[in-house]
Enzyme design. Structure first.
Site, mmCIF file in Angstrom:
data_model
loop_
_atom_site.group_PDB
_atom_site.id
_atom_site.type_symbol
_atom_site.label_atom_id
_atom_site.label_comp_id
_atom_site.label_asym_id
_atom_site.label_seq_id
_atom_site.Cartn_x
_atom_site.Cartn_y
_atom_site.Cartn_z
ATOM 1 N N GLY A 66 0.896 -1.083 -0.235
ATOM 2 C CA GLY A 66 0.052 -0.069 0.040
ATOM 3 C C GLY A 66 1.013 0.679 0.080
ATOM 4 C CB CYS A 93 5.288 -3.926 0.745
ATOM 5 S SG CYS A 93 6.482 -2.519 -0.045
ATOM 6 C CE1 TYR A 94 0.802 1.356 4.842
ATOM 7 C CE2 TYR A 94 -0.136 -1.058 5.797
ATOM 8 C CZ TYR A 94 -0.421 0.907 6.179
ATOM 9 O OH TYR A 94 -1.039 1.116 6.986
ATOM 10 C CG HIS A 180 5.617 -5.494 -4.463
ATOM 11 N ND1 HIS A 180 4.475 -5.618 -4.173
ATOM 12 C CD2 HIS A 180 6.307 -4.370 -4.183
ATOM 13 C CE1 HIS A 180 4.192 -4.407 -3.468
ATOM 14 N NE2 HIS A 180 5.715 -3.747 -2.975
ATOM 15 C CD GLU A 182 2.686 -7.840 -5.484
ATOM 16 O OE1 GLU A 182 3.468 -8.871 -4.943
ATOM 17 O OE2 GLU A 182 2.022 -7.433 -4.102
ATOM 18 C CB SER A 235 -23.589 -4.159 -26.601
ATOM 19 O OG SER A 235 -22.474 -4.555 -25.860
ATOM 20 N N GLY A 237 -21.324 -6.997 -27.392
ATOM 21 C CA GLY A 237 -19.967 -7.367 -26.994
ATOM 22 C C GLY A 237 -19.712 -8.437 -26.743
ATOM 23 C CB VAL A 238 -16.367 -10.082 -25.388
ATOM 24 C CG1 VAL A 238 -16.069 -9.532 -24.244
ATOM 25 C CG2 VAL A 238 -16.238 -11.661 -24.788
ATOM 26 C CG ASP A 239 -17.831 -7.893 -20.724
ATOM 27 O OD1 ASP A 239 -16.618 -8.632 -21.235
ATOM 28 O OD2 ASP A 239 -17.136 -6.486 -20.883
ATOM 29 C CB SER A 240 -23.791 -7.783 -22.917
ATOM 30 O OG SER A 240 -23.480 -7.311 -24.511
ATOM 31 C CB THR A 241 -22.355 -12.181 -26.224
ATOM 32 O OG1 THR A 241 -22.085 -10.569 -26.371
ATOM 33 C CG2 THR A 241 -23.081 -12.954 -27.460
ATOM 34 C CE LYS A 385 -13.497 -7.337 -22.631
ATOM 35 N NZ LYS A 385 -14.313 -7.084 -22.421
ATOM 36 C CG ASP A 466 -8.267 15.473 -66.029
ATOM 37 O OD1 ASP A 466 -7.437 15.001 -65.326
ATOM 38 O OD2 ASP A 466 -8.469 15.184 -66.919
ATOM 39 C CD GLU A 527 -12.948 5.674 -29.280
ATOM 40 O OE1 GLU A 527 -13.395 6.128 -29.662
ATOM 41 O OE2 GLU A 527 -13.460 4.698 -28.835
HETATM 42 P P1 XMP Z 1 -10.329 6.705 -24.209
HETATM 43 O O1 XMP Z 1 -11.131 7.308 -24.824
HETATM 44 O O2 XMP Z 1 -10.944 7.129 -22.311
HETATM 45 O O3 XMP Z 1 -10.598 5.559 -24.001
HETATM 46 O O4 XMP Z 1 -8.934 7.022 -23.724
HETATM 47 C C1 XMP Z 1 -10.226 4.215 -23.398
HETATM 48 C C2 XMP Z 1 -11.243 2.837 -23.494
HETATM 49 O O5 XMP Z 1 -12.669 3.046 -23.690
HETATM 50 C C3 XMP Z 1 -13.774 3.638 -24.552
HETATM 51 N N1 XMP Z 1 -14.554 4.438 -24.371
HETATM 52 C C4 XMP Z 1 -15.735 4.292 -24.164
HETATM 53 N N2 XMP Z 1 -16.668 3.306 -23.712
HETATM 54 N N3 XMP Z 1 -18.145 4.826 -23.432
HETATM 55 C C5 XMP Z 1 -18.157 3.549 -23.145
HETATM 56 O O6 XMP Z 1 -19.198 2.111 -22.831
HETATM 57 C C6 XMP Z 1 -17.952 5.589 -23.345
HETATM 58 O O7 XMP Z 1 -18.058 6.613 -23.066
HETATM 59 C C7 XMP Z 1 -16.549 5.454 -23.503
HETATM 60 N N4 XMP Z 1 -15.640 6.479 -24.426
HETATM 61 C C8 XMP Z 1 -14.406 5.556 -24.078
HETATM 62 C C9 XMP Z 1 -13.369 3.639 -25.425
HETATM 63 O O8 XMP Z 1 -13.863 2.761 -27.107
HETATM 64 C C10 XMP Z 1 -11.346 2.732 -24.780
HETATM 65 O O9 XMP Z 1 -11.484 1.089 -24.876
#
Ligand code: XMP
Length: 529
Positions: A66, A93-94, A180, A182, A235, A237-241, A385, A466, A527
């Site tokens: 820590g 450590c701590y 450490h 870890e 969505s 995406g992997v987590d929600s699926t 993840k 042109d 982004e």
């Molecule tokens: P930034 O742009 O913050 O992005 O460096 C880091 C990661 O987060 C994602 N990102 C978002 N994901 N809602 C989301 O669900 C958001 O408003 C949002 N803004 C950024 C980005 O795609 C990257 O993976």
């Protein structure tokens, strides 16, 4: 699991568990991570956890490092009841300084901060903690150190700068180490943690994804009961699926997935999500086309934060409206909401310093809960993840989806800079599609953490045949990162970039110029908005 009544609703009651008490080190979560790598389940809780409030008994306890000094006022201290449990304890450590502090306060500020590699000398070869470890490199990162050996302890390891690199209690199974184990820079660190968990705590190393998934499905079945209904947003995406697939395995069609098409998705995305989730995975899915609502509310908006807010609020509104339409056959109320919380989110929110300020509001759908009075189901809250990906593969989620780059909740709205219109979205979509298609063709998709095309709100002069052209600019972005907190831009072959630029300018109407973004994070973000 044959008998549901035998299934505890907490994972830590199913697997032999090591409790990691977190004092706030940036490495704390790695302790949990390393232990799981050799099939030992570990759970991290704040260092202030009251032992009497635990509903399960750990097989061993690790006190993390820590950033504080044990002797300073206001620094965190552990509940002394940890010693009453009679289980082995390892202070790192701590954590070691905390053991010494409790024992007689023999901790002082070091002459200088020690940071970096050191060679460990094992002084007591009979010490189980250091079996197969002598003379290996360990990683030091500390300012304070012990100035005396605590009463009842002996020295078991030293390093050039640390006469107390490892200490062990004379009679009890209590150990302290200054370095450490870890972090991967501690070459035999994993062996030390393994010695602690398996030899000293005698943990049954039975944590595996196969065991987890059976237990988790049974746990959810029991939690939800025979009649209640669950809803959840997916969505693609992997987590929600993966979350949705687990719910489907547990309660079948009593789980209702809702996919909100906000009109800000990538090319062919909605169709592909629909097919994968329904035909592929058998999930009971409703797709809501809310494109007009989202684009209507985004009309004229150029400020990125305003875009995020509008999208977040509209999402909640559409989701609630849709959920209200779902009336289960027997008139049963919907009782639960699926949420794809992962372990790093849990770690962040359990910190004794309070939840981190960095969580973006749109990342969770917190607003839903208050309005809808639903209870939460979080099947992934114990997982990192990469473990979710592994689980996805086990559950038959298609490989492409499991390894898909993350896509932000606000979608293309933050990749079309300036105002969002259907025409602008089309340009961004087509350019992004070509970029990703070429990345996949080149076999480098998995090397890259995230890649996309952003459409810039500027015009630039070009020439085609042109004709003088005056059209927009696409910025390509591709990054490599471990945690998305920092990132580096990906180094493509020049011929690859040439090919992508040429295809985009030739195939996408409205684009006159392509650039490649060579900024790391920080100072830039991933982004553009
Ligand atoms: P930034 O742009 O913050 O992005 O460096 C880091 C990661 O987060 C994602 N990102 C978002 N994901 N809602 C989301 O669900 C958001 O408003 C949002 N803004 C950024 C980005 O795609 C990257 O993976």
């Amino acid at each position: 699991m044959s008998n549901i009544d035998d299934v505890p609703v907490e994972v830590s009651k199913v697997f032999d568990t090591i409790l990691v008490l977190d004092f706030g080190s940036q490495y704390s979560h790695l302790i949990t991570r390393r232990l799981r790598e050799f099939n030992v389940y570990a759970e991290m809780l704040p260092c202030t956890q009251k032992i009497s409030e635990l509903s399960w008994t750990p097989k061993g306890i690790i006190l993390s490092g820590g950033p504080y000094s044990v002797y300073e006022e206001g620094s965190p201290h552990v509940d002394h009841d940890i010693f009453k449990l009679g289980v082995p304890i390892l202070g790192i450590c701590y954590g070691m300084q905390e053991l010494a502090w409790i024992n007689g306060k023999g901790v002082a500020r070091g002459d200088k901060r020690e940071y970096g590699p050191a060679t460990l000398n094992v002084e007591d070869p009979s010490c189980e903690l250091f079996k197969d470890v002598d003379h290996s490199q360990v990683w030091m990162s500390h300012g304070d150190k012990l100035h005396a050996l605590p009463t009842g302890y002996k020295i078991v390891a030293t390093s050039d700068n640390s006469p107390f690199a490892g200490i062990a209690h004379e009679t009890e199974k209590i150990f302290g180490i200054q370095f450490h184990p870890e972090v991967t820079h501690s070459v035999k660190g994993k062996t030390i943690l393994k010695n602690f968990a398996i030899s000293i705590c005698q943990v049954n190393a039975n944590w595996s994804m196969e065991n987890f998934v059976d237990t988790e499905i049974a746990r959810i079945k029991k939690l939800v009961g025979p009649t209640a209904e669950v809803i959840g947003a997916v969505s693609g995406g992997v987590d929600s699926t993966v979350g949705a697939k687990i719910l489907h395995e547990a309660i079948g069609d009593r789980f209702h997935a809702i996919y909100v098409d906000n009109g800000l998705m990538r090319k062919n995305e909605t169709e592909s999500v629909y097919q994968t989730l329904t035909e592929g995975l058998g999930i009971n899915l409703t797709v809501v086309d809310a494109t007009d609502k989202f684009l209507g509310r985004l009309k004229g908006i150029t400020d990125p934060e305003k875009k995020r807010k509008i999208i977040g609020n509209t999402f909640i509104h559409v989701f609630e409206e849709e959920a209200a339409k779902i009336t289960p056959k027997d008139g049963q109320e919907i009782e639960y909401l699926l949420q794809g919380t992962l372990y790093p989110d849990v770690i962040e929110s359990i910190s004794f310093k309070g939840p981190s300020q960095t969580i973006k509001t749109h990342h969770n759908v917190g607003g839903l809960l208050e309005d809808m009075k639903l209870k939460l189901i979080e099947p992934l809250r114990e997982l990192f993840k990469d473990e979710v990906r592994h689980l996805g593969e086990l559950l038959g989620v298609p490989h492409d989806l499991v390894w898909r780059h993350p896509f932000p909740g606000p979608g293309l709205a933050i990749r079309v800079l300036g105002e969002i219109t259907p025409e602008q979205l089309k340009i961004a979509r087509e350019a992004d599609f070509i970029f990703i298609e070429e990345i996949k063709k080149a076999g480098i998709y998995k090397e890259i953490s995230q890649a996309f095309a952003a459409l810039l709100p500027v015009k630039s002069v070009g020439v085609m045949g042109d004709q003088r052209t005056y059209e927009q600019v696409i910025a390509l972005r591709a990054i490599e990162t471990v945690d998305f907190m920092t990132a580096d831009w990906y180094v493509f072959e020049a011929s690859f970039l040439k090919r992508v630029a040429s295809r985009i300018v030739n195939e996408v109407d409205g684009v006159a110029r392509v650039t490649y973004d060579i900024t790391s994070k920080p100072p830039a973000t991933v982004e553009w908005e």
